[in-house]
Scaffold this motif. Structure first.
Motif, PDB file in Angstrom:
ATOM      1  N   GLN A 131       0.870  -1.219   0.080  1.00 53.01           N
ATOM      2  CA  GLN A 131       0.080   0.011   0.179  1.00 53.01           C
ATOM      3  C   GLN A 131       0.902   1.296  -0.073  1.00 53.01           C
ATOM      4  O   GLN A 131       1.882   1.200   0.634  1.00 53.01           O
ATOM      5  N   GLY A 132       0.726   2.326  -0.719  1.00 50.74           N
ATOM      6  CA  GLY A 132       1.300   3.400  -1.037  1.00 50.74           C
ATOM      7  C   GLY A 132       0.816   4.471  -1.957  1.00 50.74           C
ATOM      8  O   GLY A 132      -0.295   4.199  -2.374  1.00 50.74           O
ATOM      9  N   VAL A 133       1.573   5.179  -2.624  1.00 47.96           N
ATOM     10  CA  VAL A 133       1.414   5.950  -3.457  1.00 47.96           C
ATOM     11  C   VAL A 133       2.508   6.036  -4.581  1.00 47.96           C
ATOM     12  O   VAL A 133       3.733   5.654  -4.482  1.00 47.96           O
ATOM     13  N   LEU A 134       2.050   6.349  -5.910  1.00 44.44           N
ATOM     14  CA  LEU A 134       2.841   6.292  -6.928  1.00 44.44           C
ATOM     15  C   LEU A 134       4.017   7.344  -6.939  1.00 44.44           C
ATOM     16  O   LEU A 134       3.672   8.749  -6.637  1.00 44.44           O
ATOM     17  N   THR A 135       5.073   7.238  -7.151  1.00 47.56           N
ATOM     18  CA  THR A 135       6.268   8.254  -7.114  1.00 47.56           C
ATOM     19  C   THR A 135       6.971   8.535  -8.471  1.00 47.56           C
ATOM     20  O   THR A 135       7.511   9.539  -8.497  1.00 47.56           O
ATOM     21  N   ASN A 136       6.863   7.417  -9.261  1.00 47.10           N
ATOM     22  CA  ASN A 136       7.360   7.745 -10.779  1.00 47.10           C
ATOM     23  C   ASN A 136       6.961   6.917 -11.617  1.00 47.10           C
ATOM     24  O   ASN A 136       6.365   5.638 -11.096  1.00 47.10           O
ATOM     25  N   LEU A 137       6.706   7.355 -12.788  1.00 51.72           N
ATOM     26  CA  LEU A 137       6.324   6.447 -14.053  1.00 51.72           C
ATOM     27  C   LEU A 137       6.829   6.811 -15.286  1.00 51.72           C
ATOM     28  O   LEU A 137       6.703   7.938 -15.891  1.00 51.72           O
ATOM     29  N   SER A 158       6.964   3.243 -10.037  1.00 51.76           N
ATOM     30  CA  SER A 158       7.531   3.222  -8.880  1.00 51.76           C
ATOM     31  C   SER A 158       6.601   3.581  -7.855  1.00 51.76           C
ATOM     32  O   SER A 158       6.052   4.690  -7.796  1.00 51.76           O
ATOM     33  N   PHE A 159       6.404   2.828  -6.792  1.00 54.49           N
ATOM     34  CA  PHE A 159       5.468   3.286  -5.560  1.00 54.49           C
ATOM     35  C   PHE A 159       6.412   3.433  -4.182  1.00 54.49           C
ATOM     36  O   PHE A 159       7.176   2.554  -3.995  1.00 54.49           O
ATOM     37  N   ILE A 160       5.860   4.239  -3.360  1.00 54.59           N
ATOM     38  CA  ILE A 160       6.268   4.370  -1.993  1.00 54.59           C
ATOM     39  C   ILE A 160       5.475   3.984  -1.159  1.00 54.59           C
ATOM     40  O   ILE A 160       4.094   4.277  -1.032  1.00 54.59           O
ATOM     41  N   GLN A 161       5.730   3.268  -0.064  1.00 52.55           N
ATOM     42  CA  GLN A 161       4.827   2.776   1.071  1.00 52.55           C
ATOM     43  C   GLN A 161       4.342   4.228   1.902  1.00 52.55           C
ATOM     44  O   GLN A 161       4.881   5.040   1.951  1.00 52.55           O
TER      45      GLN A 161
END
Length: 236
Positions: A131-137, A158-161
């Motif tokens: 669970q987290g949010v997108l940081t880079n695509l 890439s996602f960060i918790q």
């Protein structure tokens, strides 16, 4: 659980709140990765402070913090209808443009009410949850139709918790040395190490031994349960 042999897709559940309790009204929700990644990368970090005094040859790294975990997924969006088991989130439109639109709306576009991208839970069967949010695509367009529309896009996300404030507070409270805790002794455990892990100081070992009715610090045995209560920290 026995493997049924059925192909299970990576699902992305989309939420409007940091507690992951209010599913977003985007359609569809959850969305499915069109094709499962061949691999994924989880990143775990421990940050230390490694200050070194002048004139010395080594240092004593001090623990600073544990940053949030990170996840990286590589997969493709494809419109050639040649990939077995490919999943379309919009059954009426199989174009790559539509697939990207649905994906970006879920993971990237800012939600007006919260003024930030959505909170996400990525789930792959019973053994994978993040669970987290997108940081880079990164989107790499590699194949096109005759009119210039994309026919294949390689995605690297890439996602960060992200843990909500209430959940973080609950975790801290649960692990607080101000609350009674219990630990099951495992082979190789030592009372001094267990005391340090909970209270961040080994000097309370005498109080812990007394609380557990021990006459020797070396009396603990595997399978035995020890209690670590709130302590009088003015006493050693």
């Amino acid at each position: 659980m026995e493997n049924s042999g059925k192909l299970v897709k990576v699902l992305i559940h989309v939420y409007d709140d940091e507690a992951y309790s209010k599913p977003s009204k985007i359609n569809p929700n959850p969305i499915s990765l069109p094709v499962n990644p061949k691999s994924f990368t989880k990143n775990y970090k421990i940050e230390v402070k490694a200050d070194q005094a002048p004139g010395t040859q080594s240092n004593d790294p001090k623990f600073n913090k544990t940053p949030p975990k990170e996840l990286k997924l590589d997969f493709v969006f494809d419109g050639t209808n040649t990939i077995q088991g490919y999943k379309y989130n919009d059954p009426s439109d199989h174009s790559v443009k539509r697939q990207l639109e649905i994906f970006l709306k879920a993971v990237y576009d800012m939600k007006g009410g919260i003024h930030k991208p959505h909170f996400l839970k990525l789930i792959w069967g019973a053994g994978f949850k993040f669970q987290g949010v997108l940081t880079n695509l990164d989107l790499n367009y590699t194949l096109f139709e005759s009119n210039g529309d994309p026919l294949r896009v390689k995605a690297s996300a890439s996602f960060i918790q992200y843990v909500g404030q209430k959940e973080r507070e609950a975790i801290v409270k649960k692990e607080s040395p101000d609350l009674t805790q219990s630990r099951l002794v495992k082979a190789g455990d030592r009372l001094d190490n267990m005391t340090y892990d909970i209270y961040n100081n080994v000097k309370y070992i005498t109080q812990i031994a007394k609380a557990n009715g021990l006459t020797s610090f070396r009396e603990i045995n595997p399978g035995e349960e020890l209690v670590f209560p709130p302590l009088d920290k003015t006493s050693s």
